[in-house]
Design a protein around this motif. Structure first.
Motif, PDB file in Angstrom:
ATOM      1  N   SER A 110      38.274  56.430  38.348  1.00 42.13           N
ATOM      2  CA  SER A 110      37.166  56.609  40.005  1.00 42.13           C
ATOM      3  C   SER A 110      36.829  55.691  40.743  1.00 42.13           C
ATOM      4  CB  SER A 110      37.457  57.556  40.151  1.00 42.13           C
ATOM      5  OG  SER A 110      36.035  58.089  40.073  1.00 42.13           O
ATOM      6  N   VAL A 111      36.357  54.785  38.994  1.00 44.52           N
ATOM      7  CA  VAL A 111      35.430  53.188  40.239  1.00 44.52           C
ATOM      8  C   VAL A 111      35.849  52.268  39.258  1.00 44.52           C
ATOM      9  CG1 VAL A 111      33.305  55.007  40.526  1.00 44.52           C
ATOM     10  CG2 VAL A 111      33.187  54.170  38.823  1.00 44.52           C
ATOM     11  N   VAL A 112      35.667  51.331  39.739  1.00 41.75           N
ATOM     12  CA  VAL A 112      35.555  49.488  39.381  1.00 41.75           C
ATOM     13  C   VAL A 112      33.979  49.228  39.463  1.00 41.75           C
ATOM     14  CG1 VAL A 112      36.448  47.560  39.390  1.00 41.75           C
ATOM     15  CG2 VAL A 112      37.822  49.569  39.708  1.00 41.75           C
ATOM     16  N   ASP A 113      33.778  49.548  38.237  1.00 52.65           N
ATOM     17  CA  ASP A 113      32.084  48.528  37.850  1.00 52.65           C
ATOM     18  C   ASP A 113      31.346  47.724  36.413  1.00 52.65           C
ATOM     19  OD1 ASP A 113      32.169  50.809  35.768  1.00 52.65           O
ATOM     20  OD2 ASP A 113      30.699  51.830  35.696  1.00 52.65           O
ATOM     21  N   ASN A 114      33.124  46.878  36.056  1.00 48.21           N
ATOM     22  CA  ASN A 114      32.661  46.106  35.500  1.00 48.21           C
ATOM     23  C   ASN A 114      31.772  45.112  36.224  1.00 48.21           C
ATOM     24  OD1 ASN A 114      34.034  43.322  33.735  1.00 48.21           O
ATOM     25  ND2 ASN A 114      35.187  44.394  33.244  1.00 48.21           N
ATOM     26  N   PRO A 115      31.028  44.386  35.150  1.00 46.19           N
ATOM     27  CA  PRO A 115      29.574  43.523  35.519  1.00 46.19           C
ATOM     28  C   PRO A 115      30.685  42.245  36.477  1.00 46.19           C
ATOM     29  CG  PRO A 115      29.788  43.990  33.132  1.00 46.19           C
ATOM     30  CD  PRO A 115      30.758  45.196  33.239  1.00 46.19           C
ATOM     31  N   TYR A 116      31.950  41.974  35.912  1.00 46.33           N
ATOM     32  CA  TYR A 116      32.349  40.946  35.907  1.00 46.33           C
ATOM     33  C   TYR A 116      33.359  40.858  37.548  1.00 46.33           C
ATOM     34  CZ  TYR A 116      29.633  37.850  32.070  1.00 46.33           C
ATOM     35  OH  TYR A 116      28.805  37.582  32.154  1.00 46.33           O
ATOM     36  N   PHE A 117      33.905  42.164  37.987  1.00 48.53           N
ATOM     37  CA  PHE A 117      34.418  42.057  38.751  1.00 48.53           C
ATOM     38  C   PHE A 117      33.728  43.913  39.273  1.00 48.53           C
ATOM     39  CE2 PHE A 117      39.025  42.446  40.640  1.00 48.53           C
ATOM     40  CZ  PHE A 117      38.929  41.625  40.804  1.00 48.53           C
ATOM     41  N   PRO A 118      32.958  43.802  39.998  1.00 49.97           N
ATOM     42  CA  PRO A 118      33.005  45.175  40.861  1.00 49.97           C
ATOM     43  C   PRO A 118      33.230  45.569  42.004  1.00 49.97           C
ATOM     44  CG  PRO A 118      30.517  43.546  40.613  1.00 49.97           C
ATOM     45  CD  PRO A 118      31.933  43.143  39.985  1.00 49.97           C
ATOM     46  N   LEU A 119      33.424  46.389  42.172  1.00 55.83           N
ATOM     47  CA  LEU A 119      34.107  46.537  43.487  1.00 55.83           C
ATOM     48  C   LEU A 119      33.315  47.620  43.874  1.00 55.83           C
ATOM     49  CD1 LEU A 119      38.041  45.924  43.355  1.00 55.83           C
ATOM     50  CD2 LEU A 119      36.258  44.650  43.665  1.00 55.83           C
ATOM     51  N   GLU A 120      32.782  47.633  44.675  1.00 59.83           N
ATOM     52  CA  GLU A 120      32.059  48.766  45.027  1.00 59.83           C
ATOM     53  C   GLU A 120      32.123  48.860  46.703  1.00 59.83           C
ATOM     54  OE1 GLU A 120      27.075  50.029  46.823  1.00 59.83           O
ATOM     55  OE2 GLU A 120      27.286  48.111  45.389  1.00 59.83           O
ATOM     56  N   PRO A 121      32.711  49.864  47.459  1.00 59.76           N
ATOM     57  CA  PRO A 121      33.620  50.140  49.161  1.00 59.76           C
ATOM     58  C   PRO A 121      32.312  50.057  49.599  1.00 59.76           C
ATOM     59  CG  PRO A 121      34.175  52.059  47.416  1.00 59.76           C
ATOM     60  CD  PRO A 121      33.378  51.529  46.844  1.00 59.76           C
TER      61      PRO A 121
END
Length: 244
Positions: free
Chosen positions: A47-58
């Motif tokens: 449910s999250v995108v926390d890849n260190p090179y492409f983080p997507l924090e709402p």
């Protein structure tokens, strides 16, 4: 030469030729690029995108400034709290706006999701090109995985290594962006700050022959800079990050 021997020699020759053609055909195929899958399993996504090179924090907004053929540009990328279900996968909606000389020229919504291994997938975009009065003049480049044969691609690998190649998007004659990992910069600075171990990729599209761009990604931040190295004169860099 008797008939049986002639038939046997002909059979051996035919088999040999088939093997040669098979080897040539295999050699002509590029297996080095990671290709989009024919099927997507929603259970393989988180449910999250926390890849260190492409983080997507709402709630995060990234602001970039640069130039395109001498024209000042500004891009604002906002990670929204919205989601969109595509092929059964819940994607995060990212709102990206591009300005030239202060005028909004592109208004895009992109859809991303991360799999259990940490790869970030690109599921499409709704893109609108605008005139100086805010009227939509083109939606060229829009695509959505699962529609008209479009397939999701990978925008960021979980463990990128030098030489890795991957398809970022796939809809024939509409969206065919590719990327390759060039390597890592020990240190790289933009107006927002300086970073270590910066990932560098080479990105291009068969639809824009002769155009090549280098992109730079920093851990914990994501995309920080891009420079067109072939086919034009464009560059942009991160100048500010806001969190709600």
């Amino acid at each position: 030469m008797n008939i049986k021997l002639r038939k046997r020699l002909l059979s051996l020759l035919t088999s040999a030729l088939a093997m040669v053609f098979s080897i040539v055909s295999i050699a002509a195929v590029d297996f080095s690029a990671i290709q989009p899958p024919s099927q997507i399993d929603p259970n393989n996504f988180v449910s999250v995108v926390d890849n260190p090179y492409f983080p997507l924090e709402p709630g995060t907004t990234l602001i970039y400034r640069g130039e395109s053929e001498g024209v000042p540009t500004r891009n604002e990328t906002y990670v929204t709290y919205d989601t969109k279900v595509i092929l059964g996968v819940t994607t995060i909606v990212v709102h990206d706006q591009a300005f030239e000389e202060g005028v909004l020229v592109e208004d895009n919504f992109d859809w991303f999701a991360q799999d259990v291994d940490g790869n970030v997938w690109y599921f499409g975009e709704d893109t609108k090109e605008l005139d100086e009065n805010g009227n939509v003049i083109s939606t060229e480049g829009s695509w959505e995985a699962g529609v008209d044969g479009a397939e999701p691609g990978i925008i960021m690998l979980a463990d990128p290594k030098k030489g890795d190649r991957y398809q970022q998007e796939f809809l024939p004659d509409v969206a065919e962006d590719m990327a390759q990992v060039i390597g890592f910069e020990d240190s790289f600075c933009v107006r927002y700050g300086c970073f270590e171990d910066v990932l560098v990729t080479r990105e291009w599209s068969p639809l824009d022959k002769g155009v090549v761009e280098y992109k730079y990604y920093a851990e914990g931040v994501g995309f920080i800079s891009a420079v067109m190295v072939k086919g034009g004169d464009e560059q942009t860099e991160l100048v500010r990050v806001r969190h709600q």
